[in-house]
Design a protein around this motif. Sequence first.
Motif, PDB file in Angstrom:
ATOM      1  N   ILE A   1       0.854  -1.182   0.000  1.00  0.00           N
ATOM      2  CA  ILE A   1       0.000   0.000   0.000  1.00  0.00           C
ATOM      3  C   ILE A   1       0.896   1.241   0.000  1.00  0.00           C
ATOM      4  N   LEU A   2       0.729   2.079  -0.994  1.00  0.00           N
ATOM      5  CA  LEU A   2       1.455   3.343  -1.116  1.00  0.00           C
ATOM      6  C   LEU A   2       0.442   4.473  -1.092  1.00  0.00           C
ATOM      7  N   THR A   3       0.724   5.512  -0.317  1.00  0.00           N
ATOM      8  CA  THR A   3      -0.183   6.655  -0.279  1.00  0.00           C
ATOM      9  C   THR A   3       0.547   7.897  -0.774  1.00  0.00           C
ATOM     10  N   THR A   4      -0.171   8.680  -1.524  1.00  0.00           N
ATOM     11  CA  THR A   4       0.291   9.997  -1.977  1.00  0.00           C
ATOM     12  C   THR A   4      -0.676  11.029  -1.412  1.00  0.00           C
ATOM     13  N   PRO A   5      -0.433  12.275  -1.603  1.00  0.00           N
ATOM     14  CA  PRO A   5      -1.374  13.277  -1.065  1.00  0.00           C
ATOM     15  C   PRO A   5      -2.775  13.161  -1.637  1.00  0.00           C
ATOM     16  N   ILE A   6      -2.957  12.486  -2.776  1.00  0.00           N
ATOM     17  CA  ILE A   6      -4.284  12.486  -3.392  1.00  0.00           C
ATOM     18  C   ILE A   6      -4.902  11.093  -3.509  1.00  0.00           C
ATOM     19  N   GLU A   7      -4.113  10.022  -3.373  1.00  0.00           N
ATOM     20  CA  GLU A   7      -4.691   8.690  -3.570  1.00  0.00           C
ATOM     21  C   GLU A   7      -3.909   7.624  -2.808  1.00  0.00           C
ATOM     22  N   VAL A   8      -4.613   6.493  -2.634  1.00  0.00           N
ATOM     23  CA  VAL A   8      -4.024   5.298  -2.009  1.00  0.00           C
ATOM     24  C   VAL A   8      -3.927   4.236  -3.095  1.00  0.00           C
ATOM     25  N   ILE A   9      -2.729   3.732  -3.306  1.00  0.00           N
ATOM     26  CA  ILE A   9      -2.499   2.732  -4.351  1.00  0.00           C
ATOM     27  C   ILE A   9      -2.193   1.393  -3.691  1.00  0.00           C
ATOM     28  N   VAL A  10      -2.875   0.347  -4.149  1.00  0.00           N
ATOM     29  CA  VAL A  10      -2.675  -1.017  -3.631  1.00  0.00           C
ATOM     30  C   VAL A  10      -2.074  -1.851  -4.744  1.00  0.00           C
ATOM     31  N   LEU A  11      -0.872  -2.341  -4.517  1.00  0.00           N
ATOM     32  CA  LEU A  11      -0.155  -3.156  -5.493  1.00  0.00           C
ATOM     33  C   LEU A  11      -0.074  -4.608  -5.013  1.00  0.00           C
ATOM     34  N   GLY A  12      -0.078  -5.513  -5.968  1.00  0.00           N
ATOM     35  CA  GLY A  12       0.090  -6.923  -5.641  1.00  0.00           C
ATOM     36  C   GLY A  12       1.554  -7.307  -5.597  1.00  0.00           C
ATOM     37  N   VAL A  13       1.926  -8.107  -4.603  1.00  0.00           N
ATOM     38  CA  VAL A  13       3.309  -8.555  -4.442  1.00  0.00           C
ATOM     39  C   VAL A  13       3.348 -10.066  -4.673  1.00  0.00           C
ATOM     40  N   THR A  14       4.194 -10.483  -5.585  1.00  0.00           N
ATOM     41  CA  THR A  14       4.366 -11.911  -5.858  1.00  0.00           C
ATOM     42  C   THR A  14       5.833 -12.264  -5.672  1.00  0.00           C
ATOM     43  N   PHE A  15       6.068 -13.572  -5.620  1.00  0.00           N
ATOM     44  CA  PHE A  15       7.430 -14.067  -5.439  1.00  0.00           C
ATOM     45  C   PHE A  15       7.704 -15.162  -6.449  1.00  0.00           C
ATOM     46  N   GLY A  16       8.991 -15.397  -6.677  1.00  0.00           N
ATOM     47  CA  GLY A  16       9.389 -16.454  -7.595  1.00  0.00           C
ATOM     48  C   GLY A  16       9.165 -17.823  -6.973  1.00  0.00           C
ATOM     49  N   GLU A  17       9.734 -18.824  -7.619  1.00  0.00           N
ATOM     50  CA  GLU A  17       9.542 -20.190  -7.139  1.00  0.00           C
ATOM     51  C   GLU A  17      10.135 -20.380  -5.757  1.00  0.00           C
ATOM     52  N   SER A  18      11.272 -19.777  -5.502  1.00  0.00           N
ATOM     53  CA  SER A  18      11.874 -19.869  -4.178  1.00  0.00           C
ATOM     54  C   SER A  18      11.150 -18.915  -3.245  1.00  0.00           C
ATOM     55  N   THR A  19      10.828 -19.383  -2.078  1.00  0.00           N
ATOM     56  CA  THR A  19      10.011 -18.611  -1.156  1.00  0.00           C
ATOM     57  C   THR A  19      10.710 -17.326  -0.757  1.00  0.00           C
TER      58      THR A  19
END
Length: 1366
Positions: A155-173
């Motif tokens: 979750i990233l916030t700027t003065p005007i909006e909140v952005i929700v990004l998806g986080v993924t990982f490779g095969e290795s945990t």
Amino acid sequence: MTAPQAQVDFFLTAGSMLEWHDSLDRNKPGLLELTGVSQHGRATMSGLNDYDYQSLSFFKSDETHNLQQMRTVSKSTIPNEILEHFKHIKCHCTMGLFPEIGRAWLTIDSEIYIWTFNQFRDVAYYDGLSHLIVSVGLVKPKAGVFVEDVKYLLILTTPIEVIVLGVTFGESTYKEMQLMNKPIFVIATDNVSISVIKGTNDGRIFLGGRDGCLYEIFYQAESSWFGKRCKKVNLSQGLVSYMVPSFLKGFFVDPIERIEIDNSRKLLYVLTERGSIEAWDIGTDYSNARRLGRITQNDITNQAIGLITTVDPAIFKSVKAICPISADDSAGKLHLVAVTQCGVRLYFSTTSLNVPQQFGNTSVCTQAENTGFGQSATQPALSPGADSPKGLYLLHVRLPPGYTPNATTNKPKQVHAAYYTEGTMLMITTQQQEQDLLWSVSSAPSVNFSYLVESTALESLDGVVWGLAELYEPSTPLLKSPLNSARHSRKVALLTNQGTQIVELLKMVDVLQQILLSCNGPHHEEVKMFFQSQNQREACVTALLLATSEKYRGGDLGLWATQAFMLYGGEPCYQHQKFLNAGNRNMANQTLGPNTTTGRERLPMFMSTPMPNTGATSPGGYPGSHFNQPISPIGNVQKSQVVGNENSPIVFSAKHDGLYLYVSRMLRSIWQMRCVNEQFGSNLSQKDCGLLQSDLRSLRSFLEVHSVHDISSSTRLSFDSHLDRTNSYNTIMMNNTLLPIPEQRILSEQAQVEEKRSLSALNLFVKHACEVVSLWSILNAHSFQLICLQLSPEHQKMLKCCTFRDLLLTRSEVCAFLIISLINLYLKDKAGVSEVSMNLREKCPNLYRHEDDVTYKATELLMNAKNCTSSTEKQQKLRTTLHMCKDAAPTLPLHSICQQFISADFFEGVIELSAVCASKSDPEEVGIHFYNNGEPAEDREGYSCFATRMTYYKEVQLMLDHIYQTSCNKSHVQDQTQSPIQLQNTAKTKDARNTAKQTIPKIVAQALRVKDPLIHVTIYEWLLSHDMFSELLDVVDASLGEFLRRSVSRNADNVVLIDLLWKYYEKNGHHSQAAQILDNLAMTRSENITLEQRIEYLVRAVMCMRNGNVGSSITNGIFLKELEDKLDIARVQKSVLVAMTELARHKLEASTAVKELNYALFDITQLYQHFAEPFDLWECQLSILNCSHHNDPLLIESVWGNIINSIVDEPGTTQERSNRLFTKIELLVREYGESGACFPFAFLIRELELKACQLRLPEGIVAEKLVTMNLDVELLLEYYSRMISMNERVWANEGNEWHLIQSAIRVVSLMADNAQSIWYRSKRRIVGKAQDIVAGCLNICYQKPDTNRLQHSLKELQSRLQRLLV
């Protein structure tokens, strides 16, 4: 597969002791008790006394060794590629940590960089924003909302909006992090700058705004009719935030600076820039979130000043950090600790102590303040027992180090960050402009005190701290074990402007490790000080952690820890009750430690937190000194007893209690856990199972190397002769009990015996637990749910209700059911069981014994044998299976194996295996000896062996039942398939017994070849029960005779057995014995034997005695005569019975007599007096008189007369009565004509003539009938001659005075007509008698008138007779 009862008793003993120690451990003083809040029922303070803060130096006897409380594990710098971007910074830069994924982050204007701080360097960045990044957060998403690849939300916030990004990982945990290019959600901030982002473990996202409001981002998988997929909710103002413009809101704004979440209690805490603290109950979603209370900086300061008036009030101002105290860290009522800029710790609770005057209304939200969704007004404060959060209350104030009178450390200043975990508070202070200082204040080393004692440590850092967070291992087990927590130190990451520094917070196991390494072994004063300063039981647990560690096992450190455990673990002893009471009164002093040189045993004159005395107890009834000196349960623990009596006369050693505490902490997380859920999924994961399995195996190895005798034996320290004997928790001088030395020695030995018994129970339990957990791991490796579904409904229900405690202590049969289900799953799939069987044998040798292994291998072979087309190959496999089973006998499941043998038609295998099991279970043949000696009642051992053998041979009977029943079913099917005509023409050869005859004789013959009379008895009993008497009598073995004799002796009234016995004797040539049994059988009084059968028995007995093999001894002759007499009388009784049966049709009393006559044989007198005479059975009386040779003419004549009268008196015409009379006379003449006394011929002639006269029968009919009966003519003429000569007037009285003369004429005429048949030598004599009769008749006629016709007839007859003499 189930444990024997003796073993179960040991398990229950160990289980009770484990639960007692676990309860003691759970109820040890928590923060609420250590701070004195629970004892006094009000807010308290501490930190002003010398004993409130101590360094680890109290473990040392000198200053040569420095003990560390924390240590730096690693340091890493900020990657160079990120530092390059610092050159392009324009206006804003911030840093932080993502401990969940082991990464740090840095924002430079609108870009974010994320990197790992371990050896593997992975850098990710995101530059898709056009505005300045204000705040950053990482949250684990809600389950089921996104695809599985999305592990976290950034979750990233700027003065005007909140952005929700998806986080993924490779095969290795967690090694290769990737950010999704496009945001998942973008939400407007409504011109509110977001200062902080925090997420919960279940995926909820909370935002703290610069406007002082708390927001939540609500998101779901799909949009609904009434809402978007994602929205921002203002929890502080509720629905009002949607309707009131922002410019109309209040001018007073207190921005939110920090948000902390207590996931264990669903509580959220907010810290504002002005030092106010809010508590929220976040519930399950935003709709039921509510603010519990708010306390301002001024309220905090005022309340703290009310508790401590001797310090500068400024130290209570400016709260810089808040740290939630999770339920794992504090099971009591302290929920939050706040840290001020000067390091003062303020402990808060969301539940009150029911002291409203102490706090006022400042800590609880009023109706106006609480503007959450649908929440009610403030509720009153609760009593201490209430657990529901209601507000925010200050309960304890703890001053930082440096405020004690003799303080040697500086006071913390400029605290700007803090973190709390497991009793350790970390504070970051600014000592210099570009360098921070790390403070560690921990209560972990001071577990032996009933008040809060902490040790401090400081460490300089490389720069200014921007972030502080605890690291979590990705492989952390789901279950939280106190043992794993004590073994593995917590690691905290510190993010500075120079990079990342990982600090490890050392546990007591690490402290002991430092002491042992610095002292180069356990034989040092510092090691002894460690055990004495610590709670000795805890010290033993700490030593065990090192001794059982895989890392140190086999090395010097593991050996030293084991030696320390043995040396300083104390000894068991009996404690005199009087001294015990005295010792309890002095516990408060003893808790401070035995070393008088430290001064810790001195009670202070004043305490900021009053020390609990022996009389003070916690709200839960926990004594202040209870944790410091518990008395363990003792000796002779029966399985029905409840362990936990602290007044028991025995005190176990600290080694004993440490071992039990070690195991209780190891198993605490699963002890009360259900084994499976409602869907039959395992509640214990494979990973947790493996960790628990590893801990149990380590302890098992330790106990195998160090026996119970080694642990419980007395150990005396050679280098310290002045030490007193040490019990589990404090020093007890045995001589204080005033007991003589010999008695002390006896008590000491008895105490050691009891401790060895308890440790033996624990040793067995640990081995058993290791096998149970190993089994669970094996089951988890398979399709666990499918295995459970193979169980019967009853077993499934039992498994659902079963906890791991039940599984470990009492429910070993559940393990057996699961093993069987697992093996059956393999067999069902026609897969080989060798591999899984070997695995079970290796890991669960007692749950899955050798015989179980053999059983399932045999099952597999039998299944293969059934599918064999070649009879030779099938027989070979069957024989191989039998050989395997014989080796494993007698402990294998015989019934299961035998049933499989039967299904394969391997009947001889059942006999051989049963015989081997019986032989191995009773190698001394005690059971056979018991049987051969007549089964004496006093021989209990013999009976037990006898019963065991018969139990094994029960399988042979079940096999015969199967064969017999199968034959019956086949016959029934054949009968149903035939038409009625076929059934009529088909013989009974299709009967079950005839069908079974083809197989059963072979089985019987094979069983009789076994040299065990008990299997013979089994065969005989089965044949008897199925009425196969001919097959039974075909047996020629001598054991049959013994069996039949015993059976008859036990069942003297069983006619079937007696009948079989005489047949057995007769068949085997023992005629005399057969005759005796037949005689007894005939004389047996029983309703089951008819009179006809009795006569038959006597006839057979006579035949047996007349056999040529019997011999001609006097005894045999007498016995034969007796049998013949009994037979004659029995035949008379039969005639009585026939007559009585006829009479019973008309007479009710005769029915009872019929039963009696069939019930037994009677003697001749009884027959006459009880039956023949009372019921007027005249013919029977005559028969009885004849049989007894009774010579009483009058009685005999009377009986004959009654016979004649009874016939004549019957209804009917004269002709009918005449026919009946002469028919009966003819029959009686045939029977008694030659009997002599019982045949009164003269009387009979006269009576018949009288009846003929009375009935007006034809003249001479009596003479005609008597002549036709072939009676002696000479006697007949003689008796007629006598009657003529008497010339009685009875004939005239009867109405025909010439009747006798006419009958006489007829007799003589008949004689004359048959003269040629008369023997010539007696012809003259007979004719002479006839002439005398004629002469007599003429003489009478001459005397009477009107007799001319008679005279003429007589003269003609006289002339005829004269001619016969010529």
